[in-house]
Design a protein around this motif. Sequence first.
Motif, PDB file in Angstrom:
ATOM      1  N   SER A  76       8.703  47.735  32.983  1.00  0.00           N
ATOM      2  CA  SER A  76       7.680  47.751  31.928  1.00  0.00           C
ATOM      3  C   SER A  76       7.959  48.836  30.890  1.00  0.00           C
ATOM      4  O   SER A  76       7.815  48.595  29.684  1.00  0.00           O
ATOM      5  N   LEU A  77       8.357  50.029  31.339  1.00  0.00           N
ATOM      6  CA  LEU A  77       8.668  51.106  30.395  1.00  0.00           C
ATOM      7  C   LEU A  77       9.860  50.754  29.521  1.00  0.00           C
ATOM      8  O   LEU A  77       9.838  50.951  28.298  1.00  0.00           O
ATOM      9  N   ALA A  78      10.921  50.231  30.144  1.00  0.00           N
ATOM     10  CA  ALA A  78      12.114  49.844  29.378  1.00  0.00           C
ATOM     11  C   ALA A  78      11.777  48.762  28.373  1.00  0.00           C
ATOM     12  O   ALA A  78      12.211  48.809  27.203  1.00  0.00           O
ATOM     13  N   THR A  79      10.990  47.782  28.803  1.00  0.00           N
ATOM     14  CA  THR A  79      10.598  46.697  27.898  1.00  0.00           C
ATOM     15  C   THR A  79       9.765  47.229  26.735  1.00  0.00           C
ATOM     16  O   THR A  79      10.001  46.872  25.572  1.00  0.00           O
ATOM     17  N   ALA A  80       8.793  48.092  27.030  1.00  0.00           N
ATOM     18  CA  ALA A  80       7.905  48.618  25.987  1.00  0.00           C
ATOM     19  C   ALA A  80       8.671  49.462  24.972  1.00  0.00           C
ATOM     20  O   ALA A  80       8.509  49.298  23.758  1.00  0.00           O
ATOM     21  N   LEU A  81       9.524  50.363  25.457  1.00  0.00           N
ATOM     22  CA  LEU A  81      10.255  51.254  24.553  1.00  0.00           C
ATOM     23  C   LEU A  81      11.294  50.495  23.729  1.00  0.00           C
ATOM     24  O   LEU A  81      11.415  50.711  22.519  1.00  0.00           O
ATOM     25  N   LEU A  82      12.047  49.602  24.388  1.00  0.00           N
ATOM     26  CA  LEU A  82      13.079  48.851  23.665  1.00  0.00           C
ATOM     27  C   LEU A  82      12.465  47.898  22.648  1.00  0.00           C
ATOM     28  O   LEU A  82      12.944  47.795  21.512  1.00  0.00           O
ATOM     29  N   SER A  83      11.403  47.188  23.044  1.00  0.00           N
ATOM     30  CA  SER A  83      10.789  46.232  22.118  1.00  0.00           C
ATOM     31  C   SER A  83      10.150  46.945  20.932  1.00  0.00           C
ATOM     32  O   SER A  83      10.206  46.447  19.803  1.00  0.00           O
ATOM     33  N   THR A  84       9.592  48.132  21.169  1.00  0.00           N
ATOM     34  CA  THR A  84       8.989  48.890  20.061  1.00  0.00           C
ATOM     35  C   THR A  84      10.053  49.446  19.133  1.00  0.00           C
ATOM     36  O   THR A  84       9.908  49.403  17.901  1.00  0.00           O
ATOM     37  N   PHE A  85      11.151  49.947  19.712  1.00  0.00           N
ATOM     38  CA  PHE A  85      12.230  50.494  18.883  1.00  0.00           C
ATOM     39  C   PHE A  85      12.896  49.387  18.057  1.00  0.00           C
ATOM     40  O   PHE A  85      13.004  49.495  16.824  1.00  0.00           O
ATOM     41  N   VAL A  86      13.327  48.328  18.731  1.00  0.00           N
ATOM     42  CA  VAL A  86      14.007  47.228  18.017  1.00  0.00           C
ATOM     43  C   VAL A  86      13.025  46.544  17.076  1.00  0.00           C
ATOM     44  O   VAL A  86      13.376  46.202  15.932  1.00  0.00           O
ATOM     45  N   GLY A  87      11.784  46.328  17.550  1.00  0.00           N
ATOM     46  CA  GLY A  87      10.782  45.712  16.685  1.00  0.00           C
ATOM     47  C   GLY A  87      10.459  46.576  15.484  1.00  0.00           C
ATOM     48  O   GLY A  87      10.201  46.060  14.391  1.00  0.00           O
ATOM     49  N   GLY A  88      10.472  47.905  15.680  1.00  0.00           N
ATOM     50  CA  GLY A  88      10.221  48.809  14.563  1.00  0.00           C
ATOM     51  C   GLY A  88      11.320  48.724  13.512  1.00  0.00           C
ATOM     52  O   GLY A  88      11.040  48.690  12.310  1.00  0.00           O
ATOM     53  N   MET A  89      12.566  48.675  13.970  1.00  0.00           N
ATOM     54  CA  MET A  89      13.679  48.558  13.028  1.00  0.00           C
ATOM     55  C   MET A  89      13.645  47.220  12.295  1.00  0.00           C
ATOM     56  O   MET A  89      13.873  47.142  11.080  1.00  0.00           O
ATOM     57  N   ALA A  90      13.339  46.138  13.060  1.00  0.00           N
ATOM     58  CA  ALA A  90      13.238  44.817  12.430  1.00  0.00           C
ATOM     59  C   ALA A  90      12.060  44.770  11.463  1.00  0.00           C
ATOM     60  O   ALA A  90      12.176  44.223  10.351  1.00  0.00           O
ATOM     61  N   GLY A  91      10.925  45.357  11.877  1.00  0.00           N
ATOM     62  CA  GLY A  91       9.766  45.395  10.998  1.00  0.00           C
ATOM     63  C   GLY A  91      10.036  46.188   9.732  1.00  0.00           C
ATOM     64  O   GLY A  91       9.565  45.828   8.648  1.00  0.00           O
ATOM     65  N   TYR A  92      10.827  47.258   9.851  1.00  0.00           N
ATOM     66  CA  TYR A  92      11.195  48.052   8.678  1.00  0.00           C
ATOM     67  C   TYR A  92      12.042  47.213   7.718  1.00  0.00           C
ATOM     68  O   TYR A  92      11.847  47.255   6.499  1.00  0.00           O
ATOM     69  N   GLY A  93      12.961  46.426   8.285  1.00  0.00           N
ATOM     70  CA  GLY A  93      13.792  45.567   7.445  1.00  0.00           C
ATOM     71  C   GLY A  93      12.973  44.509   6.730  1.00  0.00           C
ATOM     72  O   GLY A  93      13.151  44.274   5.524  1.00  0.00           O
ATOM     73  N   PHE A  94      12.052  43.866   7.458  1.00  0.00           N
ATOM     74  CA  PHE A  94      11.211  42.839   6.847  1.00  0.00           C
ATOM     75  C   PHE A  94      10.261  43.438   5.811  1.00  0.00           C
ATOM     76  O   PHE A  94       9.924  42.778   4.819  1.00  0.00           O
ATOM     77  N   SER A  95       9.831  44.652   6.026  1.00  0.00           N
ATOM     78  CA  SER A  95       8.859  45.286   5.128  1.00  0.00           C
ATOM     79  C   SER A  95       9.496  45.824   3.856  1.00  0.00           C
ATOM     80  O   SER A  95       8.896  45.744   2.777  1.00  0.00           O
ATOM     81  N   ARG A  96      10.718  46.351   3.981  1.00  0.00           N
ATOM     82  CA  ARG A  96      11.311  47.077   2.854  1.00  0.00           C
ATOM     83  C   ARG A  96      12.408  46.302   2.104  1.00  0.00           C
ATOM     84  O   ARG A  96      12.744  46.665   0.983  1.00  0.00           O
ATOM     85  N   PHE A  97      12.965  45.258   2.703  1.00  0.00           N
ATOM     86  CA  PHE A  97      14.072  44.540   2.061  1.00  0.00           C
ATOM     87  C   PHE A  97      13.669  43.105   1.752  1.00  0.00           C
ATOM     88  O   PHE A  97      12.962  42.461   2.536  1.00  0.00           O
ATOM     89  N   VAL A  98      14.124  42.629   0.621  1.00  0.00           N
ATOM     90  CA  VAL A  98      13.927  41.224   0.241  1.00  0.00           C
ATOM     91  C   VAL A  98      15.289  40.550   0.300  1.00  0.00           C
ATOM     92  O   VAL A  98      16.223  40.942  -0.409  1.00  0.00           O
ATOM     93  N   PHE A  99      15.425  39.560   1.164  1.00  0.00           N
ATOM     94  CA  PHE A  99      16.710  38.874   1.327  1.00  0.00           C
ATOM     95  C   PHE A  99      16.475  37.390   1.553  1.00  0.00           C
ATOM     96  O   PHE A  99      15.357  36.956   1.870  1.00  0.00           O
ATOM     97  N   LYS A 100      17.532  36.620   1.405  1.00  0.00           N
ATOM     98  CA  LYS A 100      17.429  35.174   1.552  1.00  0.00           C
ATOM     99  C   LYS A 100      17.074  34.809   2.995  1.00  0.00           C
ATOM    100  O   LYS A 100      17.683  35.296   3.933  1.00  0.00           O
ATOM    101  N   GLY A 101      16.115  33.930   3.150  1.00  0.00           N
ATOM    102  CA  GLY A 101      15.700  33.501   4.483  1.00  0.00           C
ATOM    103  C   GLY A 101      14.669  34.416   5.132  1.00  0.00           C
ATOM    104  O   GLY A 101      14.315  34.221   6.297  1.00  0.00           O
ATOM    105  N   ARG A 102      14.179  35.409   4.382  1.00  0.00           N
ATOM    106  CA  ARG A 102      13.231  36.371   4.947  1.00  0.00           C
ATOM    107  C   ARG A 102      11.945  35.685   5.405  1.00  0.00           C
ATOM    108  O   ARG A 102      11.471  35.927   6.517  1.00  0.00           O
ATOM    109  N   ARG A 103      11.388  34.834   4.552  1.00  0.00           N
ATOM    110  CA  ARG A 103      10.150  34.151   4.912  1.00  0.00           C
ATOM    111  C   ARG A 103      10.340  33.246   6.126  1.00  0.00           C
ATOM    112  O   ARG A 103       9.470  33.166   6.997  1.00  0.00           O
TER     113      ARG A 103
END
Length: 275
Positions: A76-103
């Motif tokens: 559970s700890l590994a899942t929570a930390l990894l999903s938050t870290f990777v999800g945070g990086m992915a969320g940062y990309g979706f929030s700050r960058f505009v690219f083809k296929g984003r929607r």
Amino acid sequence: MKKVFWKISVWGFLLVVCFYCLLPFAWMFSTSLKTETEAFRIPPTWIPLQPTIDSYIGIWVRKNFGVYFFNSTAISLATALLSTFVGGMAGYGFSRFVFKGRRFLIGFFLATQMLPGVLLVGPYFKVLTKIGLYDTRTGLIIAFLTICLPFSTWMMKGFIDKVPVELDQSAMIDGCSRIGVFFKILAPVIAPGMVATILFAFLLAWGDLLWALCLTTSESMITVTLGIARTVGEFRIIWPMLMAGSLVGGMPAIILYIFLQRLLVQGLTAGAVKE
């Protein structure tokens, strides 16, 4: 008079809700202190006639609850930390960058949440068996990540959207990289949101039964939920031990919520008021 009546009504409603929520836990605790014979007594007794902690001792002695707890905590700890870290990086990309296929990608992430887990267990069973990760903690972590990652990405993207882009630009003007901006600027600001995401992902992995049941076989890989489920036999249910295991298994979630409730509420309400 109106004000007094309103207060009495609100407090009365809250007391009824608290009673409704706490009653099952009180019954579980009462049953866990009973003997197996008394647990089947009719009419039932709320206060045990001969209180005993044999069921609590039994889950640690007759059942390998120490191993189950270690497995659930590590996974559970590994899942929570990894999903938050990777999800945070992915969320940062979706929030700050505009690219083809984003929607399309954002919509696809949301659509994956609509798939019931039972449809994915079969394919995961075959994949993990082929790559030698079946019946391992790593295999379970990978499986749970597929469930938690879309949710974590959406959560983190929502929190990052509320942070002004000007903060990123100011940091980069001072020589900070994109990665540095995320860790040094955004992470402290969205900390309550990260805590909320970690807690949700942890509870999702901790409370899972289906994936643990289908993707593990050996005793050394059993999680808490699966260990509790196995106290229910084909011809016999040891109710005191089942109730004791359920209470002990639920304690980590309760303790986490008690200590992190302030940050959790801040994270859930972040962005609720439009500035």
